[in-house]
Design an enzyme around this catalytic site. Structure first.
Site, PDB file in Angstrom:
ATOM      1  N   SER A 110      -2.931 -12.641  -1.151  1.00  0.00           N
ATOM      2  CA  SER A 110      -2.915 -11.698  -0.040  1.00  0.00           C
ATOM      3  C   SER A 110      -2.494 -10.325  -0.568  1.00  0.00           C
ATOM      4  CB  SER A 110      -1.909 -12.207   0.991  1.00  0.00           C
ATOM      5  OG  SER A 110      -1.492 -11.154   1.801  1.00  0.00           O
ATOM      6  N   SER A 111      -2.872  -9.277   0.147  1.00  0.00           N
ATOM      7  CA  SER A 111      -2.532  -7.930  -0.335  1.00  0.00           C
ATOM      8  C   SER A 111      -1.030  -7.647  -0.210  1.00  0.00           C
ATOM      9  CB  SER A 111      -3.328  -6.878   0.430  1.00  0.00           C
ATOM     10  OG  SER A 111      -3.062  -6.983   1.800  1.00  0.00           O
ATOM     11  N   CYS A 112      -0.277  -8.517   0.495  1.00  0.00           N
ATOM     12  CA  CYS A 112       1.167  -8.275   0.619  1.00  0.00           C
ATOM     13  C   CYS A 112       1.909  -8.562  -0.684  1.00  0.00           C
ATOM     14  CB  CYS A 112       1.766  -9.068   1.772  1.00  0.00           C
ATOM     15  SG  CYS A 112       1.770 -10.814   1.463  1.00  0.00           S
ATOM     16  N   TYR A 139       6.962 -14.861   1.759  1.00  0.00           N
ATOM     17  CA  TYR A 139       5.545 -15.232   1.703  1.00  0.00           C
ATOM     18  C   TYR A 139       4.889 -14.592   0.477  1.00  0.00           C
ATOM     19  CZ  TYR A 139       0.647 -15.249   3.342  1.00  0.00           C
ATOM     20  OH  TYR A 139      -0.704 -15.408   3.461  1.00  0.00           O
ATOM     21  N   HIS A 186      -3.408 -11.062  14.385  1.00  0.00           N
ATOM     22  CA  HIS A 186      -3.615  -9.811  13.667  1.00  0.00           C
ATOM     23  C   HIS A 186      -4.271  -8.780  14.582  1.00  0.00           C
ATOM     24  CE1 HIS A 186      -3.489 -12.578   9.991  1.00  0.00           C
ATOM     25  NE2 HIS A 186      -2.419 -11.807   9.928  1.00  0.00           N
TER      26      HIS A 186
END
Ligand SMILES: NC(=O)c1ccc[n+]([C@@H]2O[C@H](COP(=O)([O-])OP(=O)(O)OC[C@H]3O[C@@H](n4cnc5c(N)ncnc54)[C@H](OP(=O)(O)O)[C@@H]3O)[C@@H](O)[C@H]2O)c1
Length: 327
Positions: A110-112, A139, A186
């Site tokens: 994920s981009s996080c 996460y 989202h």
């Protein structure tokens, strides 16, 4: 003719996993060479169960799209579940895959994973260059561990066992099978639902949290699935030429961002809401801009194909079919 590869899609009922199945079938992969298990049938946090499953099914390839996923609220409220379950799922699947002789696996991150202050567009090499966003740090740490698991198995077992485990980092995704929950979803599915309900109720206006100025990037999930198959099937030579053993993950985005106000206008237009859009500026905006640098996957030869308007139209149709069936 050789037998087609037996492919296990972990998380096949989720938004991304179901899109990967659609893509495999669309590309002619036989349905009887795709293996799936629901969460109820196989809990991927259960190591002995995962080992038994791999021993029984013996897949050739794995798309690892199973994960505990959620928005800021869920991440903030259940940090222990987010880090524990994601670490266990990744570690169990990757280790069992290796033990069973699986050579090809694609992990979805994920981009996080990128630092909170990484400069947009965020490049792959900004990984581990700064502090993470605190709200989803557990996460993100689990997702970074997933990348490092793939890289470590490649480094230790690549030459000896032919292990070739790859990772992709999607930008914000949307599309069919998304979660349309009013609070825990989202931005695109949440706005689709709110605009639709406002239209049905004849509301004169709709209030959106924040200033409407933050810029975000969105990718239709079927584009993401096509990127997954593309990266999985890249020749090792080409993949190795564009990645490094300890910097191997590949960003997947469309390369374009837009403001939340622009997004809201597009969704309002597609849904047919004719009232006013107003913003509650007392609510937080988050980062001013989040955009991935997708030049690595572009240089490899992949580009997104579905524009935002037609992707949202398809998602609205999916929403309507579920809404009519009472979600
Ligand atoms: N959606 C996005 O915008 C986005 C953006 C970037 C990255 N990603 C990544 O893409 C991947 C897939 O996301 P998604 O949006 O498709 O999520 P999703 O719709 O929530 O799907 C995840 C799937 O994994 C299954 N699962 C979770 N824990 C499991 C376990 N312990 N054992 C077996 N199955 C389990 C879930 O089953 P249950 O529902 O039954 O628990 C669900 O079917 C994730 O790795 C996510 O980080 C998504």
């Amino acid at each position: 003719m050789s037998t087609p590869q037996k492919i296990y899609v972990a998380g096949h009922r989720g938004m991304v996993g179901s899109a990967i199945i659609r893509q495999l079938l669309a590309q002619g992969h036989p349905a009887d060479r795709i293996v799936t298990r629901t969460h109820a049938e196989l809990d991927l946090t259960n190591q002995p169960a995962v080992r038994d499953f791999f021993a029984a099914e013996q897949p050739d390839q794995i798309y690892l799209a199973a994960a505990k996923v959620g928005g800021i609220n869920a991440n903030n409220s259940y940090p222990a579940e987010f880090i524990y379950q994601n670490l266990m799922v990744e570690a169990n699947v990757i280790e069992a895959a290796f033990r069973q002789g699986v050579r090809k696996l694609l992990f979805l991150g994920s981009s996080c994973i990128y630092p909170r202050l990484a400069k947009p567009p965020m490049r792959e090499d900004s990984l581990l260059s700064g502090a993470l966003e605190p709200t989803n740090e557990p996460y993100a740490i689990a997702k970074i561990a997933g990348i490092k698991l793939c890289e470590s198995y490649n480094r230790q077992y690549g030459k000896s066992h032919g292990v070739d485990y790859r990772s992709v980092m999607p930008t914000n995704l949307y599309g069919p099978e998304d979660n349309y929950h009013p609070e825990n979803s989202h931005v695109i599915p949440a706005l689709i639902r709110r605009f639709h309900e406002a239209k049905v109720n004849g509301a004169p206006s709709i209030v959106i949290w924040g200033s409407g100025t933050p810029r975000r990037e969105f990718l239709f999930v079927d584009d993401m699935a096509s990127a997954c198959l593309f990266v999985m099937n890249l020749s090792k030579l080409l993949y190795d030429r564009h990645t490094q053993p300890m910097l191997s993950h590949i960003n997947v985005g469309c390369g374009k961002d837009l403001t939340i106000l622009e997004l809201a206008k597009i969704i309002g237009g597609i849904v047919g809401f004719e009232g006013r859009i107003t913003f509650d500026r007392s609510k937080p905006d988050g980062a001013p801009r989040k955009l991935l640098d997708s030049s690595r996957i572009n240089a490899l030869g992949w580009r997104s194909g579905i524009n935002l308007e037609s992707g949202i139209q398809k998602t609205y149709e999916d929403f309507l079919s579920k809404y009519r069936a009472k979600l």
